[in-house]
Design a protein around this motif. Structure first.
Motif, mmCIF file in Angstrom:
data_model
loop_
_atom_site.group_PDB
_atom_site.id
_atom_site.type_symbol
_atom_site.label_atom_id
_atom_site.label_comp_id
_atom_site.label_asym_id
_atom_site.label_seq_id
_atom_site.Cartn_x
_atom_site.Cartn_y
_atom_site.Cartn_z
ATOM 1 N N HIS A 54 0.402 5.119 -1.258
ATOM 2 C CA HIS A 54 -0.556 5.694 -0.333
ATOM 3 C C HIS A 54 0.182 6.235 0.878
ATOM 4 C CE1 HIS A 54 -4.018 4.406 -2.534
ATOM 5 N NE2 HIS A 54 -3.711 3.122 -2.430
ATOM 6 N N GLY A 55 -0.337 7.315 1.432
ATOM 7 C CA GLY A 55 0.219 7.861 2.662
ATOM 8 C C GLY A 55 -0.143 6.967 3.844
ATOM 9 N N ILE A 56 0.327 7.370 5.015
ATOM 10 C CA ILE A 56 0.091 6.591 6.228
ATOM 11 C C ILE A 56 -1.400 6.472 6.516
ATOM 12 C CG2 ILE A 56 0.477 6.501 8.726
ATOM 13 C CD1 ILE A 56 2.980 5.870 7.049
ATOM 14 N N ARG A 57 -2.124 7.570 6.483
ATOM 15 C CA ARG A 57 -3.550 7.550 6.827
ATOM 16 C C ARG A 57 -4.343 6.670 5.861
ATOM 17 N NH1 ARG A 57 -5.691 13.112 7.639
ATOM 18 N NH2 ARG A 57 -4.881 12.749 9.708
ATOM 19 N N THR A 58 -4.159 6.892 4.569
ATOM 20 C CA THR A 58 -4.899 6.106 3.573
ATOM 21 C C THR A 58 -4.497 4.638 3.625
ATOM 22 O OG1 THR A 58 -5.071 8.039 2.140
ATOM 23 C CG2 THR A 58 -5.454 5.896 1.122
ATOM 24 N N GLN B 188 0.831 -1.210 0.000
ATOM 25 C CA GLN B 188 0.000 0.000 0.000
ATOM 26 C C GLN B 188 0.864 1.259 0.000
ATOM 27 O OE1 GLN B 188 -3.162 0.238 -0.571
ATOM 28 N NE2 GLN B 188 -3.554 -1.941 -0.463
ATOM 29 N N HIS B 189 1.922 1.240 0.794
ATOM 30 C CA HIS B 189 2.726 2.449 0.952
ATOM 31 C C HIS B 189 3.745 2.646 -0.171
ATOM 32 C CE1 HIS B 189 4.201 5.810 3.241
ATOM 33 N NE2 HIS B 189 5.439 5.347 3.196
ATOM 34 N N HIS C 3 -0.830 4.043 13.794
ATOM 35 C CA HIS C 3 0.291 3.531 14.594
ATOM 36 C C HIS C 3 0.650 2.100 14.164
ATOM 37 C CE1 HIS C 3 2.867 2.730 18.028
ATOM 38 N NE2 HIS C 3 2.190 1.604 18.197
ATOM 39 N N GLU C 4 -0.349 1.252 14.017
ATOM 40 C CA GLU C 4 -0.106 -0.135 13.602
ATOM 41 C C GLU C 4 0.459 -0.187 12.187
ATOM 42 O OE1 GLU C 4 0.125 -4.292 13.402
ATOM 43 O OE2 GLU C 4 0.123 -2.885 15.077
ATOM 44 N N PHE C 5 -0.039 0.658 11.310
ATOM 45 C CA PHE C 5 0.453 0.695 9.932
ATOM 46 C C PHE C 5 1.939 1.068 9.919
ATOM 47 C CE2 PHE C 5 0.961 2.653 5.699
ATOM 48 C CZ PHE C 5 0.458 1.638 4.909
ATOM 49 N N ARG C 6 2.296 2.100 10.686
ATOM 50 C CA ARG C 6 3.706 2.496 10.787
ATOM 51 C C ARG C 6 4.556 1.358 11.365
ATOM 52 N NH1 ARG C 6 1.447 7.564 12.377
ATOM 53 N NH2 ARG C 6 2.003 9.188 10.887
#
Length: 73
Positions: free
Chosen positions: A35-39, A29-30, A49-52
C-alpha cells in the motif's frame, strides 16, 4: 547451492517482533501489502505524517540490526 533467504527472513521477522505493534502494522501495510503512504495511513487510522514516521522508525531499527540479520549463524 540454495540461497540463504529463509534464514534471513526468519531473522528479519525476529527483529520486527521487537518493534511496537503500530510500527509493525505500518511496515506490513507498506512493504507486504504494497500500500502507498495514503492508503497505508488510512488503514492504520493515522495521518500520513505519522505513517511515514512509523516506517522510518522501523527502517532505522532494521538497519541497526543488520549485522544480526545478515549473519551466517
Amino acid at each position: 547451492m540454495p540461497e540463504p533467504w529463509p534464514d534471513h527472513v526468519e531473522r528479519v521477522e525476529h527483529v520486527l517482533a521487537k518493534l511496537p505493534e503500530p510500527v509493525q502494522e505500518a511496515i506490513i501495510q507498506h512493504h507486504i501489502f504494497e500500500h502507498g503512504i495514503r492508503t497505508g495511513a488510512q488503514l492504520c487510522g493515522v495521518s500520513e505524517h505519522e505513517f511515514r514516521r512509523r516506517l522510518e522508525r522501523g527502517r532505522w531499527f532494521l538497519i541497526g540490526h543488520f549485522d544480526y540479520i545478515d549473519s551466517k549463524h
